[in-house]
Write a protein that holds these residues in place. Sequence first.
Motif, PDB file in Angstrom:
ATOM      1  N   VAL A   3      14.841 -12.768  21.199  1.00 53.09           N
ATOM      2  CA  VAL A   3      14.344 -14.197  21.093  1.00 53.09           C
ATOM      3  C   VAL A   3      13.476 -14.182  19.946  1.00 53.09           C
ATOM      4  O   VAL A   3      12.632 -13.002  19.611  1.00 53.09           O
ATOM      5  CB  VAL A   3      13.584 -14.909  22.329  1.00 53.09           C
ATOM      6  N   PHE A  24      14.633 -21.000  21.910  1.00 46.51           N
ATOM      7  CA  PHE A  24      14.794 -19.592  21.984  1.00 46.51           C
ATOM      8  C   PHE A  24      16.419 -19.215  21.349  1.00 46.51           C
ATOM      9  O   PHE A  24      16.486 -18.054  21.295  1.00 46.51           O
ATOM     10  CB  PHE A  24      15.054 -19.363  23.534  1.00 46.51           C
ATOM     11  N   MET A  26      19.410 -19.749  22.013  1.00 43.67           N
ATOM     12  CA  MET A  26      20.458 -19.149  22.750  1.00 43.67           C
ATOM     13  C   MET A  26      21.328 -20.314  23.589  1.00 43.67           C
ATOM     14  O   MET A  26      20.704 -21.376  23.576  1.00 43.67           O
ATOM     15  CB  MET A  26      19.738 -18.348  24.040  1.00 43.67           C
ATOM     16  N   HIS A  61       9.332 -16.894  27.489  1.00 42.62           N
ATOM     17  CA  HIS A  61       9.508 -16.082  26.237  1.00 42.62           C
ATOM     18  C   HIS A  61       8.570 -14.942  26.287  1.00 42.62           C
ATOM     19  O   HIS A  61       9.294 -14.038  25.643  1.00 42.62           O
ATOM     20  CB  HIS A  61       8.422 -17.163  25.202  1.00 42.62           C
ATOM     21  N   TYR A  65      10.810 -11.731  25.151  1.00 47.27           N
ATOM     22  CA  TYR A  65      10.546 -11.090  24.110  1.00 47.27           C
ATOM     23  C   TYR A  65      10.256  -9.579  24.162  1.00 47.27           C
ATOM     24  O   TYR A  65      10.723  -8.731  23.523  1.00 47.27           O
ATOM     25  CB  TYR A  65       9.458 -11.749  23.511  1.00 47.27           C
TER      26      TYR A  65
END
Length: 82
Positions: A3, A24, A26, A61, A65
């Motif tokens: 991400v 993100f 996605m 996140h 991440y």
Amino acid sequence: MSVPYINYKQLEEFYTIKSTCELFEMSKNELKSACETHNVQPRRNEIGVYGFVKYDICRLHNLLYYEGRNHDSDVREEDPWA
């Protein structure tokens, strides 16, 4: 899954599922899978729209991440004798 970096100070208070996917980078299915894996579920806001509050965006996140980073380098950083 990788991400992009996100500056948490610039986040809005609420993101819809669609805007979270864009943030993100996605697909909706990838986001759903990540949410199920990390037990972060969308909430309904005051007008009935499903999405994520700022806290959940930051939490998800952060998990994604660091999940995408190389774990070997993390071990060396934590071990002062490495």
